[in-house]
Motif scaffolding. Structure first.
Motif, short mmCIF file in Angstrom:
data_model
loop_
_atom_site.label_atom_id
_atom_site.label_comp_id
_atom_site.label_asym_id
_atom_site.label_seq_id
_atom_site.Cartn_x
_atom_site.Cartn_y
_atom_site.Cartn_z
N GLY A 96 0.81 -1.21 0.00
CA GLY A 96 0.00 0.00 0.00
C GLY A 96 0.84 1.26 0.00
N HIS A 109 1.27 3.99 -3.13
CA HIS A 109 1.06 5.42 -2.97
C HIS A 109 2.29 6.21 -3.41
CE1 HIS A 109 -0.77 9.03 -1.33
NE2 HIS A 109 0.38 9.30 -0.72
N SER A 119 -1.41 1.62 -8.76
CA SER A 119 -2.44 1.03 -7.92
C SER A 119 -1.98 -0.32 -7.36
CB SER A 119 -3.73 0.84 -8.71
OG SER A 119 -3.57 -0.17 -9.70
N ARG A 142 2.68 5.96 -7.30
CA ARG A 142 1.47 6.32 -8.06
C ARG A 142 1.02 5.16 -8.96
NH1 ARG A 142 2.36 11.55 -11.18
NH2 ARG A 142 4.53 10.86 -11.27
#
Length: 263
Positions: free
Chosen positions: A4, A8, A13, A11
């Motif tokens: 996760g 982030h 997913s 950039r």
């Protein structure tokens, strides 16, 4: 770092990262044996950034794999060049589509001048082909070459511009009569024959240029015929006043589109 946080920071997913792991494009630095959680390292930022940039440029995943696995700069350049050429070809296609859409936008107010003329019966040499509409452009040139070669072999000289008549409206199998006005007798050789172009009244218009938007001429004729309650009495005709040829630019083509009609 966990997936996760890495997603982030890069950039990308989480779903994309899992897919890149499955494809071997961006394999996690470590997978926790107990939980199965993926963990990534700082050293993978550069690879993740390159993948993201290439995807933004619509490089297919298979070619991204080639670029990432390339052993030399030349191999990297070759993979990128293939995508470049494909994009350039698609850009040319889209430019042609855009031009076509421009002409469609202009068509509702674009009507060609339509006139009437009376034709006297004319002797012609003719050759008939049957072809799907999609193959017409490729077949009509060689068919005319056979027609003119046969006339030359018989010593017959054309006395006017060549033309075509369309005997059916079925786009899957058009019956197309190629004809040339002649002054002398024509010997039937099984493919080339003699006939007569019937006389009568014609509603006609002039189409200039290539044939991508020849529908404008046909539409103009149809509108004119309908507004004046004329009735077509024969197949549509095209008369090539300035015909396609090796030394003729498409913008110089000049074609009379005509329909035999009642008075």
């Amino acid at each position: 770092m966990p997936i996760g946080v890495f997603a982030h920071a890069t950039r990308l997913s989480v779903r994309a990262l899992r897919n890149y792991d499955r494809l071997g494009l961006l394999v996690p630095a470590r997978i926790d044996p107990g939980s199965g959680y993926r963990r990534y390292s700082l050293e993978q930022f550069a690879r993740a950034g390159l993948i993201r940039r290439l995807r933004e440029l619509e490089v297919p995943l298979a070619e991204i794999a080639e670029i990432l696995d390339a052993g030399t700069p030349d191999e990297v350049k070759a993979a990128i060049k293939r995508h470049h050429d494909r994009v350039a070809a698609r850009a040319a296609e889209l430019a042609a589509i855009s031009g076509g859409l421009d002409s469609v936008l202009a068509e509702p107010t674009r009507w060609l001048h339509v006139y009437e003329r009376v034709r006297t019966p004319q002797p012609i040499a003719r050759l008939t082909i049957r072809t799907p509409l999609s193959d017409l452009a490729e077949r009509i040139g060689p068919a005319y070459a056979r027609l003119f070669a046969a006339l030359d072999a018989q010593g017959v000289t054309p006395s006017g511009p060549p033309g075509t008549r369309y005997g059916t409206d079925d786009p899957d199998e058009l019956s197309v009569e190629l004809f040339v006005p002649v002054d002398g007798p024509v010997r039937d050789d099984g493919e080339i024959g003699a006939a007569e172009l019937p006389g009568g009244l014609l509603a006609a218009t002039i189409h200039e240029g290539g044939y991508e938007d020849v529908e404008t001429a046909y539409r103009s004729l149809g509108r004119w015929i309908a507004e004046r309650d004329r009735v077509p009495t024969g197949p549509a005709e095209e008369l090539y006043l300035v015909a396609p040829g090796p030394s003729v630019a498409p913008e110089a083509y000049r074609t009379e589109i005509a329909w035999p009609v009642t008075a």
